[in-house]
Design a protein around this motif. Structure first.
Motif, PDB file in Angstrom:
ATOM      1  N   SER A 228     -50.550 -78.026  52.445  1.00  0.00           N
ATOM      2  CA  SER A 228     -49.625 -77.942  53.840  1.00  0.00           C
ATOM      3  C   SER A 228     -48.660 -78.864  54.748  1.00  0.00           C
ATOM      4  O   SER A 228     -47.749 -78.517  55.387  1.00  0.00           O
ATOM      5  N   ASP A 229     -49.092 -80.253  54.280  1.00  0.00           N
ATOM      6  CA  ASP A 229     -47.793 -81.254  54.550  1.00  0.00           C
ATOM      7  C   ASP A 229     -46.811 -80.772  54.288  1.00  0.00           C
ATOM      8  O   ASP A 229     -45.759 -81.046  54.863  1.00  0.00           O
TER       9      ASP A 229
ATOM     10  N   ALA B 155     -40.855 -79.318  55.066  1.00  0.00           N
ATOM     11  CA  ALA B 155     -40.049 -78.816  54.413  1.00  0.00           C
ATOM     12  C   ALA B 155     -39.346 -77.602  55.852  1.00  0.00           C
ATOM     13  O   ALA B 155     -38.311 -78.059  56.101  1.00  0.00           O
ATOM     14  N   VAL B 156     -40.298 -77.511  56.792  1.00  0.00           N
ATOM     15  CA  VAL B 156     -40.053 -76.846  57.587  1.00  0.00           C
ATOM     16  C   VAL B 156     -39.428 -77.381  58.743  1.00  0.00           C
ATOM     17  O   VAL B 156     -38.194 -77.073  59.646  1.00  0.00           O
TER      18      VAL B 156
ATOM     19  N   VAL C 141     -35.315 -77.930  61.052  1.00  0.00           N
ATOM     20  CA  VAL C 141     -35.855 -78.497  62.697  1.00  0.00           C
ATOM     21  C   VAL C 141     -34.769 -79.182  63.190  1.00  0.00           C
ATOM     22  O   VAL C 141     -34.599 -79.352  64.307  1.00  0.00           O
ATOM     23  N   GLN C 142     -35.428 -80.538  62.382  1.00  0.00           N
ATOM     24  CA  GLN C 142     -35.102 -81.756  62.699  1.00  0.00           C
ATOM     25  C   GLN C 142     -33.126 -81.915  62.467  1.00  0.00           C
ATOM     26  O   GLN C 142     -32.823 -82.543  63.384  1.00  0.00           O
ATOM     27  N   GLU C 143     -33.138 -81.304  61.491  1.00  0.00           N
ATOM     28  CA  GLU C 143     -31.439 -80.883  61.168  1.00  0.00           C
ATOM     29  C   GLU C 143     -31.413 -80.629  62.556  1.00  0.00           C
ATOM     30  O   GLU C 143     -29.679 -80.353  62.827  1.00  0.00           O
TER      31      GLU C 143
END
Length: 145
Positions: A62-63, A68-69, A73-75
């Motif tokens: 899960s972590d 990965a997601v 999103v951060q980028e």
């Protein structure tokens, strides 16, 4: 990988006893129940350990999925902030160019007005010159008569 179940191991340890031994059947049954109880406890402990390991592995997966997601999103968030900064910079530059363009328009309008005034002044001077020549000619004609 085959591992014998605790129950089969307990059955394998039970030794046949004859009816001639006093309490032999009872002690064998007690031994069998005792072995079953211990094997159940070991099986429960093993199951609990496997359950905890599965929970840890699921949490790790899960972590990793969240990372990965979130990486994408951060980028996107960083890119969005960069774009917003560029938009603000561009808006400031556009405002500066608009002021500069307004100054150029005002200067060109003033120059155009000045040129018109020069043209008007030149026309006025030509009119004045013509009038002066007419007056001089009239005075000259009057003086000769």
């Amino acid at each position: 990988m085959y591992s014998p179940t605790p129950l089969s191991a307990a059955r394998a340890r039970v030794t046949p006893c004859s009816d001639a031994e006093p309490g032999g059947l009872e002690s064998s049954l007690l031994q069998l129940v005792h072995d079953h109880h211990h094997s159940s406890l070991r099986l429960r402990e093993l199951t609990e350990k496997k359950k905890e390991e599965a929970i840890r592995n699921a949490a790790r997966v899960s972590d990793l999925l969240v990372d990965a997601v979130n990486g994408g999103v951060q980028e996107c968030f960083v890119n969005e902030k960069r774009i917003e900064l560029e938009i603000r910079t561009l808006a400031v530059t556009i405002a500066r160019f608009m002021k500069q363009t307004d100054h150029w328009l005002a200067a060109s309008h003033a120059l155009n007005t000045a040129l018109k005034e020069i043209g008007d002044f030149e026309n006025w001077m030509k009119t004045m010159e013509f009038d002066c020549k007419s007056v001089v000619a009239a005075i000259h004609n009057i003086h000769q008569e």
